[in-house]
Design an enzyme around this catalytic site. Structure first.
Site, PDB file in Angstrom:
ATOM      1  N   HIS A   1       0.847  -1.203   0.000  1.00 15.76           N
ATOM      2  CA  HIS A   1       0.000   0.000   0.000  1.00 15.76           C
ATOM      3  C   HIS A   1       0.874   1.242   0.000  1.00 15.76           C
ATOM      4  O   HIS A   1       1.245   1.778   1.053  1.00 15.76           O
ATOM      5  CB  HIS A   1      -0.926  -0.012   1.223  1.00 15.76           C
ATOM      6  CG  HIS A   1      -2.043   0.981   1.146  1.00 15.76           C
ATOM      7  ND1 HIS A   1      -3.370   0.611   1.180  1.00 15.76           N
ATOM      8  CD2 HIS A   1      -2.053   2.331   1.025  1.00 15.76           C
ATOM      9  CE1 HIS A   1      -4.135   1.688   1.098  1.00 15.76           C
ATOM     10  NE2 HIS A   1      -3.342   2.743   1.015  1.00 15.76           N
ATOM     11  N   HIS A  27       1.140   4.931  -2.273  1.00 19.14           N
ATOM     12  CA  HIS A  27       0.621   5.805  -3.319  1.00 19.14           C
ATOM     13  C   HIS A  27       1.763   6.547  -4.011  1.00 19.14           C
ATOM     14  O   HIS A  27       2.589   7.176  -3.342  1.00 19.14           O
ATOM     15  CB  HIS A  27      -0.345   6.835  -2.727  1.00 19.14           C
ATOM     16  CG  HIS A  27      -1.636   6.249  -2.259  1.00 19.14           C
ATOM     17  ND1 HIS A  27      -2.743   6.161  -3.080  1.00 19.14           N
ATOM     18  CD2 HIS A  27      -1.998   5.701  -1.068  1.00 19.14           C
ATOM     19  CE1 HIS A  27      -3.740   5.600  -2.401  1.00 19.14           C
ATOM     20  NE2 HIS A  27      -3.318   5.311  -1.183  1.00 19.14           N
ATOM     21  N   GLY A  57      -9.821   7.690  -1.887  1.00 22.18           N
ATOM     22  CA  GLY A  57     -10.436   9.009  -1.758  1.00 22.18           C
ATOM     23  C   GLY A  57     -11.244   9.172  -0.487  1.00 22.18           C
ATOM     24  O   GLY A  57     -11.064   8.435   0.482  1.00 22.18           O
ATOM     25  N   HIS A  68      -9.775   0.841  -0.486  1.00 23.41           N
ATOM     26  CA  HIS A  68      -9.695   1.628   0.735  1.00 23.41           C
ATOM     27  C   HIS A  68     -11.063   1.533   1.427  1.00 23.41           C
ATOM     28  O   HIS A  68     -12.071   1.969   0.868  1.00 23.41           O
ATOM     29  CB  HIS A  68      -9.421   3.090   0.415  1.00 23.41           C
ATOM     30  CG  HIS A  68      -8.007   3.393   0.039  1.00 23.41           C
ATOM     31  ND1 HIS A  68      -7.428   2.950  -1.127  1.00 23.41           N
ATOM     32  CD2 HIS A  68      -7.052   4.122   0.683  1.00 23.41           C
ATOM     33  CE1 HIS A  68      -6.186   3.386  -1.189  1.00 23.41           C
ATOM     34  NE2 HIS A  68      -5.926   4.105  -0.100  1.00 23.41           N
ATOM     35  N   GLU A  86     -11.394   3.138   6.833  1.00 23.41           N
ATOM     36  CA  GLU A  86     -10.350   4.074   7.259  1.00 23.41           C
ATOM     37  C   GLU A  86     -10.952   5.212   8.067  1.00 23.41           C
ATOM     38  O   GLU A  86     -10.267   5.822   8.883  1.00 23.41           O
ATOM     39  CB  GLU A  86      -9.619   4.626   6.027  1.00 23.41           C
ATOM     40  CG  GLU A  86      -8.440   5.522   6.346  1.00 23.41           C
ATOM     41  CD  GLU A  86      -7.744   6.078   5.118  1.00 23.41           C
ATOM     42  OE1 GLU A  86      -6.679   6.686   5.280  1.00 23.41           O
ATOM     43  OE2 GLU A  86      -8.270   5.929   3.994  1.00 23.41           O
TER      44      GLU A  86
END
Length: 329
Positions: free
Chosen positions: A15, A17, A167, A194, A197
């Site tokens: 994970h 980005h 997002g 995702h 979270e």
């Protein structure tokens, strides 16, 4: 716990980005070339404590303007892979949202091929294996995300090993991307999402129902027995990002972080940076924090990296090769 040992340990990260992990020196170079103010990239690093996830995500507003050309995307992808290699990450899944890089006319193909070029350069120079995950963004329309996943499937680019949805989870739950995700999964693409979270364990359950075999973060299930059981029973790996989760308020204090409870219950988890630059961290730092906060042993750290590889979106040959490297360390 010895930082040098953790640094030397062959590590796997699932994970990470691209846009949130570009080394700050590279970002400053790109900003200077673009004629942006000298202190522009100071905003690319999030505060240690953010107001919420949306506040954390606002840091990307500084980075995205310099990631609108093929040349810069190639430089960025190369720099992230190189930085990971420098701390002995031997397998990296780098994720990015192709639609975020089309402000100045790039196509999805051009964006992905530019990122691939940077990754391929890094793999030619360093002993690291990198695969790519293409992210749909929650705030984009269902139509745009569906079209994105269809296009990615049709492009058949070998380095793209899976898809993701990222997002603002609080304002755009999984139902907002259900059709797009079903399209992607139906075409045979591996899915992580995702979810969980920002306090909603329900998003984790809907992600699993949509076909996710991994969950980005997932910490919100810690207080729901049913969700915990569902994740374990289906062998769903949680991609934990400790520093990021504290920054965004997903968990408020280290004593409440569920790494050890998840491990003790038998839920597969991996340790990740999420965004190396935005969170000002490395995978070595994340493991060191977890060793100090939760008493992780050297054996457990090896096992966590092996677990990550067992759930990686890679070929069986790649998985076994990396597992052997970790196991023999």
């Amino acid at each position: 716990m010895n930082r040098e040992w953790i640094h030397a340990l062959p590590k796997a990260e699932l994970h990470c980005h691209l846009d949130g992990s570009i080394p700050i020196e590279t970002l400053k170079e790109l900003a200077e070339e673009a004629g942006l103010p000298e202190n522009w990239m100071n905003h690319a690093v999030a505060p240690a404590v953010c107001l919420d996830l949306k506040d954390y995500l606002s840091t990307f507003d500084a980075v995205l303007p310099v990631l609108q050309s093929e040349e810069n995307l190639t430089k960025a992808a190369y720099a992230v892979a190189r930085a990971a290699h420098e701390e002995n990450v031997v397998y990296l899944e780098m994720r990015f949202g192709p639609l975020l890089h089309q402000r100045e006319g790039l196509t999805t193909r051009q964006v992905i091929e530019a990122v691939c070029k940077g990754v391929e350069q890094a793999m030619a120079e360093f002993p690291i294996i990198v695969t790519l995950l293409a992210c749909g963004l929650r705030h984009h329309s269902e139509e745009r995300n569906t079209q994105l996943f269809e296009e990615i499937h049709n492009l058949q680019i070998e380095l793209v090993s899976g898809i993701d949805v990222a997002g603002d989870e609080g304002n755009f739950p999984n139902e907002c991307v259900e059709s797009a995700v079903r399209t992607g999964v139906a075409s045979g693409m591996q899915l992580t999402m995702h979810s969980g979270e920002t306090g909603s364990y329900e998003n984790v359950l809907t992600a699993i129902a949509l076909g996710a075999t991994r969950i980005g973060h997932g910490v919100a299930i810690q207080n729901n027995v049913g969700a915990i059981a569902s994740v374990k029973d289906r062998d769903i790996l949680l991609e934990l990002c400790p520093t990021s989760n504290l920054q965004t308020g997903a968990v408020t204090e280290w004593k409440d972080y569920p790494l050890r409870p998840f491990m003790d219950y038998g839920i597969p988890v991996s340790i990740n940076t999420d965004n190396r630059t935005v969170s000002d961290t490395t995978l070595t730092n994340e493991f060191l924090i977890c060793a100090n906060q939760f008493g992780l042993t050297e054996l457990e750290m090896k096992e966590l990296n092996i677990t990550a590889m067992q759930h990686a979106f890679a070929s069986d040959k790649v998985k076994q090769s990396v597992i052997n490297k970790i196991d023999h360390f």
